[in-house]
Design a protein around this motif. Structure first.
Motif, PDB file in Angstrom:
ATOM      1  N   ASP D  26     -25.079 -37.460  13.710  1.00  0.00           N
ATOM      2  CA  ASP D  26     -25.168 -36.886  12.357  1.00  0.00           C
ATOM      3  C   ASP D  26     -25.553 -37.995  11.374  1.00  0.00           C
ATOM      4  O   ASP D  26     -24.993 -39.097  11.399  1.00  0.00           O
ATOM      5  CB  ASP D  26     -23.814 -36.273  11.982  1.00  0.00           C
ATOM      6  CG  ASP D  26     -23.853 -35.588  10.615  1.00  0.00           C
ATOM      7  OD1 ASP D  26     -23.901 -34.352  10.579  1.00  0.00           O
ATOM      8  OD2 ASP D  26     -23.845 -36.307   9.592  1.00  0.00           O
ATOM      9  N   SER D  72     -30.244 -29.357  10.230  1.00  0.00           N
ATOM     10  CA  SER D  72     -29.874 -30.253   9.131  1.00  0.00           C
ATOM     11  C   SER D  72     -30.042 -31.712   9.583  1.00  0.00           C
ATOM     12  O   SER D  72     -31.056 -32.046  10.202  1.00  0.00           O
ATOM     13  CB  SER D  72     -28.445 -29.955   8.687  1.00  0.00           C
ATOM     14  OG  SER D  72     -28.069 -30.769   7.600  1.00  0.00           O
ATOM     15  N   ASP D  73     -29.046 -32.570   9.336  1.00  0.00           N
ATOM     16  CA  ASP D  73     -29.167 -33.989   9.702  1.00  0.00           C
ATOM     17  C   ASP D  73     -28.435 -34.296  11.002  1.00  0.00           C
ATOM     18  O   ASP D  73     -28.035 -35.438  11.229  1.00  0.00           O
ATOM     19  CB  ASP D  73     -28.625 -34.875   8.564  1.00  0.00           C
ATOM     20  CG  ASP D  73     -27.128 -34.761   8.384  1.00  0.00           C
ATOM     21  OD1 ASP D  73     -26.561 -33.723   8.798  1.00  0.00           O
ATOM     22  OD2 ASP D  73     -26.518 -35.700   7.848  1.00  0.00           O
ATOM     23  N   GLU D  74     -28.264 -33.284  11.846  1.00  0.00           N
ATOM     24  CA  GLU D  74     -27.491 -33.495  13.076  1.00  0.00           C
ATOM     25  C   GLU D  74     -28.232 -33.014  14.312  1.00  0.00           C
ATOM     26  O   GLU D  74     -29.154 -32.186  14.230  1.00  0.00           O
ATOM     27  CB  GLU D  74     -26.155 -32.763  12.974  1.00  0.00           C
ATOM     28  CG  GLU D  74     -26.301 -31.248  13.022  1.00  0.00           C
ATOM     29  CD  GLU D  74     -24.974 -30.539  13.211  1.00  0.00           C
ATOM     30  OE1 GLU D  74     -24.087 -30.744  12.366  1.00  0.00           O
ATOM     31  OE2 GLU D  74     -24.844 -29.783  14.200  1.00  0.00           O
TER      32      GLU D  74
HETATM   33 MG   LIG Z   1     -24.492 -33.116   8.836  1.00  0.00          MG
END
Ligand SMILES: [Mg+2]
Ligand SMILES: Nc1nc2c(ncn2[C@H]2C[C@H](O)[C@@H](COP(=O)(O)OP(=O)(O)OP(=O)(O)O)O2)c(=O)[nH]1
Ligand SMILES: Nc1nc2c(ncn2[C@H]2C[C@H](O)[C@@H](COP(=O)(O)OP(=O)(O)OP(=O)(O)O)O2)c(=O)[nH]1
Ligand SMILES: Nc1nc2c(ncn2[C@H]2C[C@H](O)[C@@H](COP(=O)(O)OP(=O)(O)OP(=O)(O)O)O2)c(=O)[nH]1
Ligand SMILES: Nc1nc2c(ncn2[C@H]2C[C@H](O)[C@@H](COP(=O)(O)OP(=O)(O)OP(=O)(O)O)O2)c(=O)[nH]1
Ligand SMILES: O=P(O)(O)OP(=O)(O)OP(=O)(O)O
Ligand SMILES: O=P(O)(O)OP(=O)(O)OP(=O)(O)O
Ligand SMILES: O=P(O)(O)OP(=O)(O)OP(=O)(O)O
Ligand SMILES: O=P(O)(O)OP(=O)(O)OP(=O)(O)O
Ligand SMILES: [Mg+2]
Ligand SMILES: [Mg+2]
Ligand SMILES: [Mg+2]
Ligand SMILES: [Mg+2]
Ligand SMILES: [Mg+2]
Ligand SMILES: [Mg+2]
Ligand SMILES: [Mg+2]
Ligand SMILES: [Mg+2]
Ligand SMILES: [Mg+2]
Ligand SMILES: [Mg+2]
Ligand SMILES: [Mg+2]
Lengths: 305, 305, 305, 305
Positions: D26, D72-74
């Motif tokens: 993440d 998302s950011d993961e």
């Molecule tokens: Mg995240």
């Protein structure tokens, strides 16, 4: 107090959820312990019964154990996959279990060894192992029962050669080295007329503890006689390698559904209920409509009358 | 066997080297256990002596324990920083220790409670905590001794109010709520003429077990009388919070040098020896040279003679 | 959601408090990576500077790192004993650190290798080790610096034999097998006129990153010039095995006092203050009394007047 | 060297065998990172493609990953239950994975953000979680995909209210508070004519990476054209909650049999073969006997002749 910060050094040791937990205990230095207390060789039935009694005590104090297996100076306890006791903290589980077991072993000693004084306090070690699937948990128990079988067959031959065959320990060892299971069977039968199959099941198979629901008579608060189911621990000496044992006891490996499965199940259930309701409703409506029509007819009939 | 792969699921749980290991055991459900066995309130001296006897048994079976501290239904055992037993495997240490302790507790029960039958096998839990420095390890022991002090002062007041003051448990509790140590001292003295300082040290301070070297008489193989030093476990009831206890026993916290320090030490030692040798050599040479010259002189003298 | 129960399978991996934490990262498969990117043998100064730049980035993002040491394709980062970042969760520390390092390595690549295109994304592994005492933490760094020295000496000889001596790799290896440090020094000097001492310090000693407080000029909100101390990371290539480095930087190993020590310290401080106050008070009283007497005298004098 | 003893402080962190391992990474502080780099709100397609490219790089470097899921950011990476890489050492798995991912993210940045300079080196954290059963591993992925859905629906509404509805962030938040999925669908459609179903699948479902075998043309050593199957990573944006995805890809959850099952299987196979042999043998014997008899007859016939 100002010293309480030392608690921060305690580390969390909770085990994985939804995983079989197997705790195995094993007598420390029992080679010496059994000698010092004159245990019968190769198997001392009093000792095995004392082990079983202690294991029963453990199962009664930790209700999430579903099956236990014992042989020689060791016992394995299988906690259900979803056991919750002590938040599955490894140290709590292994220490309370081994402490209770040891305690019972000393406590009940004189019951099983009425003529032998306990010379010093014995000790057991304990460990926990996590098994992710039913198959591997069962393979664990297979491992222990095969170990029991192999050791018992060897020991039976060895002590027969020594005690009945008059051999020295060394010669007996040499005689057995390299022999297979079938060779040992033959040796016992051919040379000593012993049929290994006739040996005690507790020696050949070890001991299996499971819970059984039995009907018991109770007196109700109102003073009446009634039947209740009560779960009691029973001791078996049967094969746990083959499927039959497990097929006969589906509750041992039955999965409790996960949260999402329970939710899906509930949803499905609700649908079924709704469908059933809808159907009932429909039927009721149909009935009402029939009744209505019938009423009309009746009325008509009445009218007609 | 084909099943042995299940051993791969056992996980390594070795603790950090060069770190203090403290194992604490604590009686499970001793609120009930002490009631069922009619323990004197607030302190049962027989029970404390039985705890100490069991702790002694543990220290005799695990020689790397350097100090132990007990109070109430608990005991803490401090392993030396460089303890090697069982490769520092956490589960081995905590289970063998608690098993031995429990075993001794049941084994010696009748010696300390000759008139009270043990009703059921008791159990203790056990855990291990790692402490990186002497100071923090000592703070751990301070934590336990302060806990002993606080509880004992409270309990002494509570049971005095109940037993001598005729108060109900509830009233006694209310009376003590919010009181400080000094208030409690005053209450005991002012209302009941009890000087808390005169209470038994074992109640106020708990029990400290350390090893002491004593001279004992032995008979040598040749049948002669001789003195030998023997390490025995002694029981104290003293303050372990202040520096004095530790200053008096430097061996408890003395660092065994690390490998690199030992090497450096050896190197330095060797240098010293070499220097000493060199010096000795030089001196010897000087002496020889003196002797030589003296010899020449002597010879000359002889010649002259 | 119904699926959130899966979070319960995350296990706590917090490391021991009050213990040195050392994170070491190491390039994965850098034997191949250095070949593919034509690194100078045995030491590529651009590569070492890129490593140092990346380590600096790490130290700027994790302020509890007190010292770092790098050589070859590896870097070690020492967190202060009482580091609190991410609750000392092992996985957070090692992954964020290695991720930042790798990120910087790729980010700054072209700055240090302007003429060499990065062929593929490199990776580093990372681990954390706990060290309970200053001595052992220092021994860890000694271990890495000795490793640097040994490898660099060997590599310097090896590549000198190959590049200047015209030997094959195999022959060079054979030539060096079994040689001691002194032999290698001699080989370099005797056969090639190279004084190993004259080699670059960054090659012989590796790189040491520490923080230093420097005075910087700042503009205050009011627009004035002022001096502020600012902590910056500096790069050294010095010996960290001997005591001098550590004696010169006592802040690196200075113990922050434990809670109980801070409390004791405060108590002592308070006593000192109270004593000082009392003394001041006494003096003031004495003064007042003197003044009073003097006043009386004065008054008298006045009266007299 | 004398310092090598410090290696003994490295602790074994191997994970349980036969268990699903899920590594989730993440982005650290991506709230700030996305702002500083002007990411499109709520979803930046360039960013998602860069994440996917980096995840593909990871899957190509760690071949035991069977499926990955990103949003998302993961990104989550699922290792097969029987993965053997790095002896299942937790720190090796999480650090090498996150390092490769980060490396690729920076390496490929300019490919996906040709007009945006990377301002500073970004970092990702990484952790590993063990899941004992297929069901729970799938529930893990459900958890992430439901999270994607919930967040995307909310963000789509929020930014529509702000960008098209001219609301302030605060008002948009208030407007959405307490709304259900159906309310949000209606809001989008009713007030803005947006059909949520028409949104990009990559936004609604996230990205799923699996391996697929494809036929590729290769040139054999002999210079001929040939077809080979090659495993390549493909990117999907489909539902992984329902059974269909898993039923379509039985290889993802197919159990490799345990050792004991393989042995049982072999034994059964051998029995079948033996039976087949026996049958063949019997038949052959029967045939021989028939031939023999026929021969006799023939002979007889001959004799007769
Ligand atoms: Mg995240
Ligand atoms: N005579 C006799 N000996 C037994 C009986 N059951 C167990 N034993 C002995 C045989 C073995 O020497 C010992 C169990 O083997 P272990 O491998 O557990 O060894 P031991 O307990 O000595 O060492 P350990 O501390 O467990 O490593 O106990 C029995 O019924 N009769
Ligand atoms: N009467 C009496 N009680 C004692 C004595 N020593 C300990 N106890 C009792 C007081 C407490 O109820 C109990 C010890 O407190 P714990 O916090 O260990 O609670 P307990 O063992 O009930 O629960 P646990 O399983 O440890 O969580 O044992 C004693 O000498 N005399
Ligand atoms: N030419 C050259 N090679 C270097 C330099 N620094 C490191 N290397 C190479 C030498 C070694 O082959 C390698 C570092 O050794 P390692 O033991 O870390 O092996 P490697 O990274 O190949 O494998 P690993 O994945 O760490 O197990 O990197 C340098 O400055 N110049
Ligand atoms: N504008 C925009 N923002 C995005 C996109 N994908 C992710 N983000 C932002 C939204 C969130 O603020 C953040 C991801 O949330 P996290 O819970 O991971 O928080 P963050 O990374 O800030 O903190 P963390 O270090 O993970 O605790 O990244 C995107 O495609 N466009
Ligand atoms: O106790 P053993 O001899 O059966 O073998 P082990 O269990 O592998 O050894 P340990 O008790 O040291 O884990
Ligand atoms: O046992 P307690 O009540 O003193 O408190 P604890 O030790 O914090 O609890 P646990 O035995 O559950 O670790
Ligand atoms: O990486 P190496 O070869 O220096 O040796 P190691 O660190 O002991 O091995 P690993 O990286 O597997 O921990
Ligand atoms: O990172 P978050 O906010 O999604 O939440 P978390 O994963 O529970 O927190 P952490 O990253 O600290 O494990
Ligand atoms: Mg063992
Ligand atoms: Mg044993
Ligand atoms: Mg055994
Ligand atoms: Mg407790
Ligand atoms: Mg208790
Ligand atoms: Mg207690
Ligand atoms: Mg390595
Ligand atoms: Mg490397
Ligand atoms: Mg290296
Ligand atoms: Mg997080
Ligand atoms: Mg984030």
């Amino acid at each position: 107090s100002q010293y309480e910060y030392v608690r921060q050094f305690e580390q969390n040791d909770s085990l994985l959820p939804a995983t079989w937990l197997v705790v195995r205990i094993d007598g420390q230095g029992f080679t010496k312990f059994t000698t010092r207390h004159g245990f019968t060789k190769p198997n001392d039935i009093r000792a095995l019964h004392l082990m079983n009694r202690s294991a029963k005590e453990v199962m009664e104090s930790m209700t999430e154990i579903v099956i236990s297996y014992g042989q020689s100076d060791e016992y394995s306890f299988v906690f259900s996959k979803d056991a919750k006791a002590y938040d599955r903290r490894a140290s709590k589980l292994i220490t309370l279990l081994v402490s209770r077991f040891t305690s019972a072993y000393v406590y009940y000693w004189s019951e099983f060894f009425p003529d032998t004084k306990l010379q010093f306090p014995p000790a057991f070690d304990s460990r926990v192992v996590q098994y992710p699937s039913d198959r591997i948990m069962r393979d664990y128990l297979c491992w222990r029962q095969v170990d029991c079988h192999i050791n018992n067959m060897y020991n039976t031959c060895f002590w027969t050669l020594v005690n009945k065959g008059g051999m020295s320990n060394k010669d007996a060892e040499k005689r057995l080295s390299g022999t297979l299971s079938s060779d040992k069977n033959e040796l016992l039968f051919g040379e000593f007329g012993i049929n290994y199959n006739d040996e005690k099941e507790i020696f050949k198979k070890g001991s299996v503890l499971v819970r059984e629901n039995t009907l018991v008579d109770v007196t109700t608060p109102e003073g009446k006689c009634a039947k209740r189911t009560k779960s009691t621990v029973v001791i078996l000496h049967c094969d746990i390698i083959r499927d039959q044992f497990w097929n006969d006891r589906p509750e041992l490996t039955r999965d409790r559904p996960t949260k999402s499965e329970r939710k899906a199940e509930r949803a499905k259930q609700r649908e079924i209920e709704l469908a059933a309701e809808a159907e009932a409703e429909e039927e009721a409506a149909a009935k009402r409509s029939r009744q209505c029509k019938a009423g009309e007819t009746d009325n008509k009939a009445e009218d007609d009358a």
